[in-house]
Design a protein around this motif. Structure first.
Motif, PDB file in Angstrom:
ATOM      1  N   GLU A  99       0.826  -1.217   0.000  1.00 34.97           N
ATOM      2  CA  GLU A  99       0.000   0.000   0.000  1.00 34.97           C
ATOM      3  C   GLU A  99       0.860   1.266   0.000  1.00 34.97           C
ATOM      4  O   GLU A  99       0.507   2.253  -0.641  1.00 34.97           O
ATOM      5  CB  GLU A  99      -0.976  -0.004   1.184  1.00 34.97           C
ATOM      6  N   LYS A 102       2.073   1.582  -3.560  1.00 39.10           N
ATOM      7  CA  LYS A 102       0.968   1.972  -4.431  1.00 39.10           C
ATOM      8  C   LYS A 102       0.625   3.459  -4.242  1.00 39.10           C
ATOM      9  O   LYS A 102       0.473   4.195  -5.220  1.00 39.10           O
ATOM     10  CB  LYS A 102      -0.251   1.096  -4.129  1.00 39.10           C
ATOM     11  N   ASN A 106       1.186   6.178  -7.146  1.00 39.91           N
ATOM     12  CA  ASN A 106      -0.021   6.838  -7.650  1.00 39.91           C
ATOM     13  C   ASN A 106       0.043   8.352  -7.489  1.00 39.91           C
ATOM     14  O   ASN A 106      -0.525   9.083  -8.297  1.00 39.91           O
ATOM     15  CB  ASN A 106      -1.280   6.285  -6.970  1.00 39.91           C
ATOM     16  N   SER A 113       0.125   1.538 -14.295  1.00 44.18           N
ATOM     17  CA  SER A 113      -0.723   0.367 -14.053  1.00 44.18           C
ATOM     18  C   SER A 113      -0.323  -0.327 -12.750  1.00 44.18           C
ATOM     19  O   SER A 113       0.840  -0.304 -12.337  1.00 44.18           O
ATOM     20  CB  SER A 113      -0.622  -0.621 -15.214  1.00 44.18           C
ATOM     21  N   GLU A 114      -1.299  -0.960 -12.126  1.00 44.09           N
ATOM     22  CA  GLU A 114      -1.052  -1.667 -10.876  1.00 44.09           C
ATOM     23  C   GLU A 114      -0.089  -2.833 -11.100  1.00 44.09           C
ATOM     24  O   GLU A 114       0.706  -3.175 -10.228  1.00 44.09           O
ATOM     25  CB  GLU A 114      -2.359  -2.171 -10.263  1.00 44.09           C
TER      26      GLU A 114
END
Length: 142
Positions: A99, A102, A106, A113-114
């Motif tokens: 997390e 991410k 982000n 893309s993830e």
């Protein structure tokens, strides 16, 4: 402040008080303090001095310069790694989660893309495991 070569030359000259043309163990310890701001451990000094050829009474300048340059590069890499880690560890937990990755990716690259974030995190984990193995291996040898 000058180049690393110039600083090493000044430190070498100061630490080689008797103008022997080399640094012995004690001289090297003082030189590391002057260049890096900490007293090296006995293990570190042993490791550095093990590279001195037996026919030399101590470490000559070029060898000193090469070793201190490598040490400085490692220090810069470590500082940079710490800075990057801190950017990802926004809650000061001392570890990173997916997390954290991410969220950081982000905020910087919102369209990433993830799948790519997952791959980056996987590579991070692989690198961390390798570093831990190297540290464990070094500690067992030391």
């Amino acid at each position: 402040m000058g180049s690393l070569r110039e600083r090493c030359a000044r430190v070498f000259k100061v630490c080689d008080e008797d103008n022997k043309g080399y640094l012995n163990r004690e001289d090297l310890e003082v030189a590391v303090v002057m260049l890096f701001g900490y007293k090296p451990s006995e293990v570190e000094v042993d490791s550095i001095m093990s590279s001195v050829r037996p026919e030399n009474s101590g470490m000559l300048f070029e060898k000193f310069l090469n070793l201190m340059s490598a040490k400085k590069s490692a220090q810069l890499y470590s500082d940079e790694t710490r800075e990057i880690f801190t950017a990802f560890d926004t809650q000061d937990k001392g570890f990173l989660t997916f997390e954290d990755f991410k969220k950081t990716f982000n905020s910087v690259l919102p369209k990433l893309s993830e799948r790519i974030i997952i791959e980056a995190f996987r590579l991070f984990l692989m690198r961390e495991c390798k570093v831990k193995e190297e540290v464990s291996s070094f500690q067992m040898r030391g």
